[in-house]
Design an enzyme around this catalytic site. Sequence first.
Site, PDB file in Angstrom:
ATOM      1  N   TYR A   1      -2.770  -0.571  10.524  1.00  0.00           N
ATOM      2  CA  TYR A   1      -2.614  -0.786   9.073  1.00  0.00           C
ATOM      3  C   TYR A   1      -1.240  -0.290   8.609  1.00  0.00           C
ATOM      4  O   TYR A   1      -0.535  -0.983   7.871  1.00  0.00           O
ATOM      5  CB  TYR A   1      -3.730  -0.033   8.350  1.00  0.00           C
ATOM      6  CG  TYR A   1      -3.852  -0.319   6.872  1.00  0.00           C
ATOM      7  CD1 TYR A   1      -4.582  -1.404   6.412  1.00  0.00           C
ATOM      8  CD2 TYR A   1      -3.254   0.521   5.932  1.00  0.00           C
ATOM      9  CE1 TYR A   1      -4.723  -1.659   5.053  1.00  0.00           C
ATOM     10  CE2 TYR A   1      -3.385   0.276   4.563  1.00  0.00           C
ATOM     11  CZ  TYR A   1      -4.132  -0.816   4.137  1.00  0.00           C
ATOM     12  OH  TYR A   1      -4.258  -1.061   2.783  1.00  0.00           O
TER      13      TYR A   1
ATOM     14  N   SER B   1       0.867  -1.190   0.000  1.00  0.00           N
ATOM     15  CA  SER B   1       0.000   0.000   0.000  1.00  0.00           C
ATOM     16  C   SER B   1       0.894   1.227   0.000  1.00  0.00           C
ATOM     17  O   SER B   1       2.060   1.144   0.422  1.00  0.00           O
ATOM     18  CB  SER B   1      -0.855  -0.004   1.275  1.00  0.00           C
ATOM     19  OG  SER B   1      -1.466   1.258   1.477  1.00  0.00           O
TER      20      SER B   1
HETATM   21  P1  NAD Z   1     -11.449  -6.155  -0.185  1.00  0.00           P
HETATM   22  O1  NAD Z   1     -12.123  -5.910   1.109  1.00  0.00           O
HETATM   23  O2  NAD Z   1     -12.197  -5.911  -1.464  1.00  0.00           O
HETATM   24  O3  NAD Z   1     -10.856  -7.631  -0.237  1.00  0.00           O
HETATM   25  C1  NAD Z   1     -10.273  -8.232   0.875  1.00  0.00           C
HETATM   26  C2  NAD Z   1     -10.172  -9.721   0.627  1.00  0.00           C
HETATM   27  O4  NAD Z   1      -9.572 -10.326   1.787  1.00  0.00           O
HETATM   28  C3  NAD Z   1     -11.526 -10.387   0.444  1.00  0.00           C
HETATM   29  O5  NAD Z   1     -11.400 -11.440  -0.501  1.00  0.00           O
HETATM   30  C4  NAD Z   1     -11.813 -10.950   1.835  1.00  0.00           C
HETATM   31  O6  NAD Z   1     -12.726 -12.040   1.833  1.00  0.00           O
HETATM   32  C5  NAD Z   1     -10.424 -11.379   2.244  1.00  0.00           C
HETATM   33  N1  NAD Z   1     -10.277 -11.551   3.682  1.00  0.00           N
HETATM   34  C6  NAD Z   1     -10.680 -10.720   4.672  1.00  0.00           C
HETATM   35  N2  NAD Z   1     -10.395 -11.241   5.873  1.00  0.00           N
HETATM   36  C7  NAD Z   1      -9.798 -12.444   5.632  1.00  0.00           C
HETATM   37  C8  NAD Z   1      -9.261 -13.471   6.468  1.00  0.00           C
HETATM   38  N3  NAD Z   1      -9.282 -13.370   7.801  1.00  0.00           N
HETATM   39  N4  NAD Z   1      -8.738 -14.558   5.873  1.00  0.00           N
HETATM   40  C9  NAD Z   1      -8.720 -14.684   4.524  1.00  0.00           C
HETATM   41  N5  NAD Z   1      -9.202 -13.740   3.692  1.00  0.00           N
HETATM   42  C10 NAD Z   1      -9.727 -12.638   4.246  1.00  0.00           C
HETATM   43  O7  NAD Z   1     -10.144  -5.242  -0.116  1.00  0.00           O
HETATM   44  P2  NAD Z   1      -9.121  -4.726  -1.221  1.00  0.00           P
HETATM   45  O8  NAD Z   1      -9.219  -3.256  -1.241  1.00  0.00           O
HETATM   46  O9  NAD Z   1      -9.214  -5.484  -2.490  1.00  0.00           O
HETATM   47  O10 NAD Z   1      -7.744  -5.067  -0.467  1.00  0.00           O
HETATM   48  C11 NAD Z   1      -6.856  -6.066  -0.888  1.00  0.00           C
HETATM   49  C12 NAD Z   1      -5.463  -5.690  -0.429  1.00  0.00           C
HETATM   50  O11 NAD Z   1      -5.079  -4.463  -1.029  1.00  0.00           O
HETATM   51  C13 NAD Z   1      -5.335  -5.473   1.092  1.00  0.00           C
HETATM   52  O12 NAD Z   1      -4.121  -5.999   1.559  1.00  0.00           O
HETATM   53  C14 NAD Z   1      -5.325  -3.966   1.216  1.00  0.00           C
HETATM   54  O13 NAD Z   1      -4.658  -3.530   2.363  1.00  0.00           O
HETATM   55  C15 NAD Z   1      -4.579  -3.592  -0.041  1.00  0.00           C
HETATM   56  N6  NAD Z   1      -4.776  -2.215  -0.469  1.00  0.00           N
HETATM   57  C16 NAD Z   1      -6.023  -1.734  -0.729  1.00  0.00           C
HETATM   58  C17 NAD Z   1      -6.146  -0.417  -1.140  1.00  0.00           C
HETATM   59  C18 NAD Z   1      -7.492   0.187  -1.437  1.00  0.00           C
HETATM   60  O14 NAD Z   1      -7.555   1.416  -1.557  1.00  0.00           O
HETATM   61  N7  NAD Z   1      -8.546  -0.575  -1.577  1.00  0.00           N
HETATM   62  C19 NAD Z   1      -5.034   0.396  -1.283  1.00  0.00           C
HETATM   63  C20 NAD Z   1      -3.773  -0.135  -1.006  1.00  0.00           C
HETATM   64  C21 NAD Z   1      -3.665  -1.450  -0.611  1.00  0.00           C
END
Ligand code: NAD
Length: 251
Positions: free
Chosen positions: A146, A133
């Site tokens: 985070y 991130s």
């Molecule tokens: P999201 O909420 O759409 O997806 C999260 C995924 O993780 C889902 O498939 C969920 O079922 C799974 N998950 C949640 N808890 C879990 C657990 N205990 N065990 C197994 N799986 C679990 O979120 P996203 O935005 O796609 O995030 C994905 C990654 O990207 C994360 O690591 C997040 O920190 C990172 N990220 C997101 C953003 C953003 O702006 N959305 C920015 C930078 C980084």
Amino acid sequence: MFLEGKHALVTGSTSGIGLAIARALHAEGAQIVLNGFGDESEIAHLCEELGATHSGADLTKVEEIEAMMAGAGGIDILVNNAGTQHVAPVEDFPVDKWDLIIALNLSSAFHTARLAVPHMKARGWGRIITTASAHSLAASPFKSAYVAAKHGIAGLTKTLALELAEHGITANCISPGYVWTPLVENQIPDTMKARGMSREEVIDKVLLAKQPTKKFVQPEDVGAMAVFLCRNEAQNVNGANWSIDGGWTAE
Ligand code: NAD
């Protein structure tokens, strides 16, 4: 279809960025193992779409990670993507949320890596890709767990890169800015509370304010970067932290 014959596990791939990465790797021929929570029939539909298998392992639990890795067999491309967020001032930050975020966003990547590496070493090829991130490079207030976990996973990825370099295995982070997924949607109410703002103010003054392009990153942008990191041309891209944040961390 340069990934035919390769097995890829993408954690947290039933939604958002992980699903986009799984789709992009599948489009290049990789055999996909999905992981994550969600509606059973939707997950079954995704498995059909991608010819994938699915593990519902809760990655905060070491024994469930171990069972998932044993069931998955040899993994050539490990994408550590699962993550969650919680927004609160540090003095009110719930201890259980701290523990959850460190377990899911950081420790799970150590466990999947330690279990995936022996197969990669035996094959003399592997890719470890971490969805980190912008918060692996810069902090924001009210996101103590985070930001700590994301800085930690960036450090873990660099360590893996150095340790595994001579085995044909690379380890890199992709660091998106804000991507419109449920993870971002869900943090809006708590950010409104922590900062005393309306929903529109949070979107304009907190989220997009960070990104000079004033555009949300698309999940598919992250998928495309993951595919590139699997290419032979990327064999010397190792230990890097690739920003896709509209210029946020250039400041
Ligand atoms: P999201 O909420 O759409 O997806 C999260 C995924 O993780 C889902 O498939 C969920 O079922 C799974 N998950 C949640 N808890 C879990 C657990 N205990 N065990 C197994 N799986 C679990 O979120 P996203 O935005 O796609 O995030 C994905 C990654 O990207 C994360 O690591 C997040 O920190 C990172 N990220 C997101 C953003 C953003 O702006 N959305 C920015 C930078 C980084």
